[in-house]
Design an enzyme around this catalytic site. Structure first.
Site, PDB file in Angstrom:
ATOM      1  N   LYS A  83       0.862  -1.191   0.000  1.00  0.00           N
ATOM      2  CA  LYS A  83       0.000   0.000   0.000  1.00  0.00           C
ATOM      3  C   LYS A  83       0.901   1.245   0.000  1.00  0.00           C
ATOM      4  CE  LYS A  83      -3.911   1.598   2.882  1.00  0.00           C
ATOM      5  NZ  LYS A  83      -4.792   1.201   4.005  1.00  0.00           N
ATOM      6  N   SER A 159      -9.349   0.885   3.116  1.00  0.00           N
ATOM      7  CA  SER A 159      -8.596   1.735   2.218  1.00  0.00           C
ATOM      8  C   SER A 159      -7.459   1.011   1.499  1.00  0.00           C
ATOM      9  CB  SER A 159      -8.000   2.911   2.991  1.00  0.00           C
ATOM     10  OG  SER A 159      -7.100   2.458   3.985  1.00  0.00           O
ATOM     11  N   SER A 183      -9.457  -1.700   7.183  1.00  0.00           N
ATOM     12  CA  SER A 183      -8.935  -1.485   5.834  1.00  0.00           C
ATOM     13  C   SER A 183      -8.121  -2.643   5.261  1.00  0.00           C
ATOM     14  CB  SER A 183      -8.097  -0.203   5.790  1.00  0.00           C
ATOM     15  OG  SER A 183      -8.929   0.917   5.909  1.00  0.00           O
TER      16      SER A 183
END
Lengths: 465, 99
Positions: A83, A159, A183
């Site tokens: 990420k 996310s 997330s």
């Protein structure tokens, strides 16, 4: 290139075994991953940077090590991506934002990247994410949405949307994400991957961009429970560079995955966690039946816990970004900005009450683990919504998508408990169930996930292409 | 350190006023305050946004106001749910959580 049943690349365990045995080179594996990213990512939009040169050099070094007859790490040759809130040396740490693009490139990798590479894994890039991690959808106004690999018109979840999309789409067998309120678990559910949110303080967050310091966790997404365990084992250990990292020894799980689950008491969370959609109920029932979970438990005041997590997130997040809200408010995604501004304006007395409630809730929650070893709960209320969808029907209520995909994950991460999200394959879309255990008992959750996988109850669905 | 036994918090008993206060009459009572009308709550939130904007040194585009207001109302609704839950005075907060 690799004849492996799980996906075009194979699982991390399969790749590492093949590289160690000399059946395939790390360089060939990495080239396969890079080719797949080139082919599929223009559609999935899961990557924001591909580190081709670095990956090729790293793969060459692993192959050289093997030729010299030196021992290889347990993840040798395994391509992975992170990420884009993880520092990657030479890249700015975007954290899904426009604002951070002006930051200088990171000088050093995040600690967890270093630990995975020490185990032989090969970083191939950075992944799309919701702006500043304040997101459950996987949409991003600056980079475009990362897309669901099982239906590219649908959300990946956030996310860590790029992490779910890249692993679910089999571009890489392993990715890292962060989980403040869900997330890792939400993208795992929508994209059909396995995801591990460890105990708060278990894995170091050094050299990653924060969101809510008292709630932030990092962890892996993968296509099997064994791959989660291998990555988790490689990343454990104290790190003084993260003030919240617990000073605990490494407790490897991969060697005990096959220990069986007959001795484990499993219950289903009821009350607040009672599913209201056919797909979530099917997933819970299937897993409860496979594990012989024939009792219910009620997690006390879970709805209030979610509210308290909501307040702490809004206000701690606002505090983190206050200077950026002053100087560059127009450069935020409006959906992120307006929630952060609301958080900045929330009275401190209410936040403090939420922190007091948190301690009470944690004490009550932990009492349940004197009676059971693991608790099952839905990971998301529904399967992946359409990109851009604003609301969904849940029971009799119409709920906003953005706030409510984390309905079931927020009350768990609020008190830092370890969770493995296990994907139940369904057509047309998968959905995951949370296996929640007592603090520091990731081993129990991973053993249960592995047992379910062996029984064929959970699996990462093969992507359409 | 041994902690005090937890007490279940109850609304504090009304204190007897030692002296009659000057000016505005303050009644010692446990009766809840009258509910504000929806309009006055909205006005209060508008004022809250304006005051915080100034106090925090923010510069906001007026077009953002409806969304900020919606989100602030949402946070305050969640906060009310937490606030109404009785906790003892010596409840320990958990700003940095340790499992």
């Amino acid at each position: 290139m690799l004849d492996m049943p799980n996906a075009p690349l194979g699982t991390a365990a399969e790749i590492a075994a093949a590289v160690a045995a000399g059946r395939v080179s790390a360089q060939a594996v990495v080239e396969t991953a890079l080719a797949r990213i080139r082919e599929r990512d223009p559609i999935l939009n899961s990557f924001t940077a591909v580190t081709e040169d670095r990956a090729r050099l790293r793969a060459q070094a692993i192959d050289d090590t093997r030729v010299r007859g030196e021992p290889l790490g347990p993840l040798s040759g395994v391509p992975f991506a992170v990420k884009n809130l993880f520092d990657v040396a030479g890249l700015p740490t975007l954290c899904g934002s426009k604002i951070n693009r002006d930051d200088p490139p990171a000088k050093r990798d995040a600690a967890l990247i270093e630990r995975l590479e020490d185990a032989g894994a090969v970083l191939v890039g950075a992944l799309n994410m919701g702006e500043y991690a304040y997101d459950f959808t996987g949409e991003n106004i600056h980079d475009g949405p990362s897309r669901n690999p099982h239906d590219v018109g649908r959300m990946s979840g956030g996310s860590s949307g790029g992490s779910g999309s890249a692993v679910g789409g089999a571009l890489v067998p392993l990715a890292l994400g962060s989980d403040t309120n869900g997330s890792i678990r939400v993208p795992s559910s929508l994209c059909g991957t396995f995801g591990l949110k460890p105990t708060y303080g278990r894995l170091t967050r050094a050299r990653t961009f924060p969101f809510v310091a008292s709630l932030d966790h990092l962890g892996p997404l993968a296509r099997s429970a064994r791959d989660l365990a291998l990555a988790y084992d490689a990343m454990q250990g104290f790190d003084p560079d993260d003030p919240a990292c617990a000073d605990r020894g490494i407790e490897p799980v991969a060697p005990i995955l096959e220990r069986g689950t007959d001795d484990l008491r499993v219950a289903v969370a009821t009350g607040y966690f009672k599913c209201k959609s056919a797909e979530a109920c099917y997933a819970i029932d299937r897993i409860a039946s496979a594990l012989g979970a024939n009792r219910d438990v009620e997690i006390p005041q879970a709805e209030r816990a979610r509210s308290a997590a909501f307040i702490i997130t809004a206000t701690e997040g606002a505090s983190l970004h206050l200077n950026r809200l002053r100087s560059r408010a127009k450069d935020f995604d409006p959906a992120t900005r307006d929630r952060l501004l609301a958080g900045a304006m929330t009275p401190a007395s209410l936040v403090y009450k939420a922190q007091k409630f948190r301690r009470w809730y944690r004490d009550e929650f932990l009492k349940l683990f004197t009676e059971v070893d693991a608790i099952l709960a839905p990971a998301t209320p529904i399967t992946a919504p359409l990109i851009g969808q604003q609301t969904f029907m849940y029971g009799d209520a119409e709920l906003p998508v953005r706030a409510n995909l984390g309905l079931y994950t927020q009350p768990i991460s609020f008190v830092g408990l370890p969770v493995v999200a296990v994907p139940v394959p369904m057509m047309p879309l998968p959905i995951a169930v949370q296996i929640i255990t007592a603090p520091w008992r990731e081993d129990v959750a991973l053993r249960l996930a592995h047992a379910l996988e062996v029984k064929g109850v959970v699996a990462a669905m093969r992507p359409p292409l | 350190m041994k902690r005090k036994a937890a007490r279940t918090a109850q609304p504090a008993p009304a204190r007897r006023m030692a002296k009659k206060p000057r000016g505005k009459v303050v009644r010692a009572t446990n009766r809840p305050a009258k509910k504000r009308s929806a309009k006055s709550t909205h006005d209060a939130i508008d004022m809250m946004i304006a005051a915080n904007t100034s106090a925090l040194g923010l510069t906001l585009d007026p077009a953002w106001q409806p969304n900020i207001k919606f989100n602030l109302q949402l946070v305050l609704r969640h906060a009310a749910l937490v606030d109404e839950f009785p906790l003892p005075d010596d409840a320990e907060p958990a700003p940095v959580f340790h499992a």
